[in-house]
Design a protein around this motif. Structure first.
Motif, mmCIF file in Angstrom:
data_model
loop_
_atom_site.group_PDB
_atom_site.id
_atom_site.type_symbol
_atom_site.label_atom_id
_atom_site.label_comp_id
_atom_site.label_asym_id
_atom_site.label_seq_id
_atom_site.Cartn_x
_atom_site.Cartn_y
_atom_site.Cartn_z
ATOM 1 N N ASP A 1 4.856 5.177 -6.157
ATOM 2 C CA ASP A 1 3.882 3.692 -5.330
ATOM 3 C C ASP A 1 4.961 2.550 -5.089
ATOM 4 O OD1 ASP A 1 4.505 2.477 -7.708
ATOM 5 O OD2 ASP A 1 2.359 2.778 -8.586
ATOM 6 N N PHE A 2 4.307 1.671 -4.813
ATOM 7 C CA PHE A 2 5.195 0.410 -4.201
ATOM 8 C C PHE A 2 5.929 -0.214 -5.429
ATOM 9 C CE2 PHE A 2 5.985 -4.059 -3.077
ATOM 10 C CZ PHE A 2 6.758 -3.879 -1.920
ATOM 11 N N ALA A 3 5.345 -0.245 -6.509
ATOM 12 C CA ALA A 3 5.990 -0.900 -7.606
ATOM 13 C C ALA A 3 7.313 0.099 -8.002
ATOM 14 C CB ALA A 3 5.229 -0.953 -8.946
ATOM 15 N N PHE B 1 -3.922 -4.689 -2.588
ATOM 16 C CA PHE B 1 -2.968 -3.847 -3.283
ATOM 17 C C PHE B 1 -2.198 -4.376 -4.427
ATOM 18 C CE2 PHE B 1 -4.090 -1.753 0.560
ATOM 19 C CZ PHE B 1 -4.501 -0.434 -0.045
ATOM 20 N N ILE B 2 -2.539 -5.713 -4.754
ATOM 21 C CA ILE B 2 -1.862 -6.211 -5.551
ATOM 22 C C ILE B 2 -2.402 -6.002 -7.356
ATOM 23 C CG2 ILE B 2 -1.432 -8.585 -6.931
ATOM 24 C CD1 ILE B 2 -0.094 -8.543 -4.130
ATOM 25 N N THR B 3 -1.615 -5.016 -7.913
ATOM 26 C CA THR B 3 -2.143 -4.511 -9.023
ATOM 27 C C THR B 3 -1.434 -5.129 -10.232
ATOM 28 O OG1 THR B 3 -0.522 -2.848 -8.918
ATOM 29 C CG2 THR B 3 -2.589 -2.234 -7.719
ATOM 30 N N PRO B 4 -2.254 -4.984 -11.390
ATOM 31 C CA PRO B 4 -1.417 -5.470 -12.744
ATOM 32 C C PRO B 4 -0.123 -4.786 -12.856
ATOM 33 C CG PRO B 4 -3.846 -4.808 -13.050
ATOM 34 C CD PRO B 4 -3.508 -4.395 -11.789
ATOM 35 N N LYS B 5 -0.034 -3.591 -12.357
ATOM 36 C CA LYS B 5 1.453 -2.911 -12.605
ATOM 37 C C LYS B 5 2.408 -3.471 -11.612
ATOM 38 C CE LYS B 5 4.029 1.458 -11.540
ATOM 39 N NZ LYS B 5 3.713 2.898 -11.359
ATOM 40 N N LEU B 6 2.106 -3.991 -10.345
ATOM 41 C CA LEU B 6 2.731 -4.552 -9.375
ATOM 42 C C LEU B 6 3.091 -5.743 -9.873
ATOM 43 C CD1 LEU B 6 4.270 -4.701 -6.751
ATOM 44 C CD2 LEU B 6 2.234 -5.426 -5.519
ATOM 45 N N ILE B 7 2.287 -6.713 -10.363
ATOM 46 C CA ILE B 7 2.601 -8.313 -11.161
ATOM 47 C C ILE B 7 3.624 -7.964 -12.223
ATOM 48 C CG2 ILE B 7 1.627 -9.987 -12.265
ATOM 49 C CD1 ILE B 7 -1.107 -9.493 -10.651
ATOM 50 N N ALA C 1 0.732 -1.139 -0.039
ATOM 51 C CA ALA C 1 0.103 0.028 0.155
ATOM 52 C C ALA C 1 0.882 1.169 0.084
ATOM 53 C CB ALA C 1 -0.730 0.036 1.239
ATOM 54 N N TYR C 2 2.113 1.011 -0.264
ATOM 55 C CA TYR C 2 3.029 2.091 0.100
ATOM 56 C C TYR C 2 2.825 3.270 -1.123
ATOM 57 C CZ TYR C 2 7.404 4.964 -0.108
ATOM 58 O OH TYR C 2 8.488 5.852 0.031
ATOM 59 N N LYS C 3 2.875 4.546 -0.634
ATOM 60 C CA LYS C 3 2.707 5.609 -1.561
ATOM 61 C C LYS C 3 3.489 6.950 -0.896
ATOM 62 C CE LYS C 3 0.341 7.449 -5.188
ATOM 63 N NZ LYS C 3 1.061 7.705 -6.225
ATOM 64 N N TYR C 4 4.262 7.405 -1.608
ATOM 65 C CA TYR C 4 4.922 8.501 -1.112
ATOM 66 C C TYR C 4 4.808 9.478 -2.292
ATOM 67 C CZ TYR C 4 7.804 11.521 1.660
ATOM 68 O OH TYR C 4 8.409 12.588 2.458
ATOM 69 N N GLU C 5 4.145 10.613 -2.323
ATOM 70 C CA GLU C 5 3.983 11.647 -3.239
ATOM 71 C C GLU C 5 3.763 10.872 -4.466
ATOM 72 O OE1 GLU C 5 7.521 14.101 -2.860
ATOM 73 O OE2 GLU C 5 6.642 15.133 -1.102
ATOM 74 N N ASP C 6 4.517 10.902 -5.663
ATOM 75 C CA ASP C 6 4.312 10.237 -6.917
ATOM 76 C C ASP C 6 4.869 8.811 -6.761
ATOM 77 O OD1 ASP C 6 2.939 12.546 -7.812
ATOM 78 O OD2 ASP C 6 4.807 13.173 -8.697
#
Ligand code: SF4
Length: 410
Positions: free
Chosen positions: A199-201, A225-231, A192-197
């Motif tokens: 994200d975790f990926a 928070f398993i997103t297509p971008k993360l996969i 779920a990490y998000k810092y300004e722009d």
């Protein structure tokens, strides 16, 4: 020079917190010792996720009375989740306790040391306290924004607070300089990490590109928070481990809803299928005997395990924690029945775990050596090698066979 003996209970988050607290103590001229009798300070870092863990930490604290009685200048610090839950009231029962540092206050640990008047900063004595093993942990966020009905974490650690990418990457680089090859990014809902722009990926990619880092893992992710971008990011980058420990907790939609997990079984099964199609091994956590769990709900969990074929699973009996919504629920199943369910589940889990090892026979794997004869694959499977390799080296091997618990390389 003063010496600190550190006793850590609980998860990797706690291990990382202990390292951070040790760094603050090091700035005050304190070094670590593994021998409690030669220590001037004992730091107990505690866990409260399960009642058993909290009992262990508190009974360890009780046993320190004798240790302190030998020299009243000795200092006892009780930190972490159980310290947060029990608070300063602990000092009433354990008057020999000097500092109570709750998990929410880890960021303020340095201030607490100063305010105690027991330590003075000595910059010359400062040594970064990180371990220099093959693997080490970097905390990227603290706290959790979920409110799972059985979990005490949000109340003891508070809401999510993310560290900046700069600080995280600096910590990774610091570890890499000390020959740490594998970094594990830590957070209660790490993805779920998000810092300004960022994200975790994005953060994973940045961590993987730190000079000297050979492999990046993370824990514990949340299915939401398993997103297509993360996969896609995990699949395409060789330095990001092809393994994810994704707690699913139950296969019953009714139970998942009551637990307030924020997903249903269909969604999580689909996400796990996507991960596996992309070559990622998936392990999990499952709770058995949630108070409202019926035989039918348990059957749904078994079905989920069949569909997901986890490479490993930690299976726990439900542990009621005070101050959580699930605490007051009356269990539908007897203890004996829950034990029986746990046994059935463990047998199934063992079967799939052995299969994950057996499926790896005949494949080529990159193994990061953690001892001269043993290391782990990117998918988190253990491998033994017939000849020695330097600890920390990355070795390409062909897997000859498996006994279901460890792989043997040719
Ligand atoms: S996601 Fe749920 S189980 Fe995990 S730390 Fe947060 S509240 Fe607890």
């Amino acid at each position: 020079m003063k010496r600190v003996f550190i006793q850590t209970f609980g998860c990797q988050m706690n291990i990382a917190d202990s390292a951070e607290m040790l760094a603050h103590l090091s700035r005050r001229g304190v070094e670590e010792t593994k021998d409690i009798e030669s220590a001037d300070i004992v730091l107990v870092n505690t866990c409260t996720i399960r009642e058993h863990a909290e009992h262990k930490a508190v009974s360890f604290l009780g046993r320190l009375a004798k240790w302190k009685a030998k020299d009243c200048s000795r200092v006892i610090i009780f930190a972490g989740c159980a310290a947060e839950r029990l608070g300063e009231a602990l000092k009433k029962d354990y008057p020999f306790l000097d500092i109570v540092a709750g998990a929410k206050g880890i960021d303020n640990f340095s201030k607490m040391l100063d305010e105690s008047g027991l330590f003075a900063v000595n910059a010359q004595n400062y040594t970064q306290s990180v371990k220099s093993g093959v693997l080490d942990y970097v905390t990227i966020m603290r706290g959790c924004n979920f409110a799972c009905s059985y979990c005490i974490v949000p109340s003891v650690r508070g809401g999510v607070k993310c560290l900046s990418p700069e600080v995280i990457l600096e910590n990774c680089a610091e570890l890499a300089k000390k020959n740490v090859k594998e970094i594990v990014l830590l957070g209660q809902t790490v993805n779920a990490y998000k810092y300004e722009d960022t994200d975790f990926a994005d953060l994973l990619l940045k961590a993987a590109s730190v000079k000297g880092v050979e492999r990046v893992r993370f824990m514990s992710p949340h299915p939401a928070f398993i997103t297509p971008k993360l996969i896609d990011t995990i699949a395409k980058n060789d330095k990001i481990a092809k393994h994810i420990h994704l707690p699913v907790q139950s296969g019953s939609d009714k139970i998942l809803k009551e637990m307030k997990r924020g997903y249903d079984s269909k969604t999580v099964i689909e996400k796990i299928s996507r991960l596996k199609e992309n070559g990622v091994l998936v392990s999990t956590d499952i709770i058995v005997g949630y108070p409202t769990e019926t035989e039918e709900d348990f059957e749904r969990t078994l079905e989920l395990v069949d569909k997901c074929a986890f490479s490993f699973a930690y299976c726990f009996k439900f542990s009621p924690r005070r101050n959580t919504p699930a605490y007051s629920l009356k269990p539908l199943a007897s203890d004996k029945e829950v034990e029986k369910r746990l046994d059935i589940l463990l047998n199934k889990v063992r079967h799939f775990s052995a299969k994950a090892y057996k499926d790896a026979a005949g494949t080529e794997q990159m193994v990061l050596m953690e001892t001269v004869y043993k290391g782990r694959t990117s998918g988190n499977l253990w491998v033994k090698t017939p000849k020695q390799h330097p600890v920390g080296s990355m070795v390409r091997v062909r897997i000859k066979e498996s006994d279901g618990k460890i792989l043997s390389a040719e």
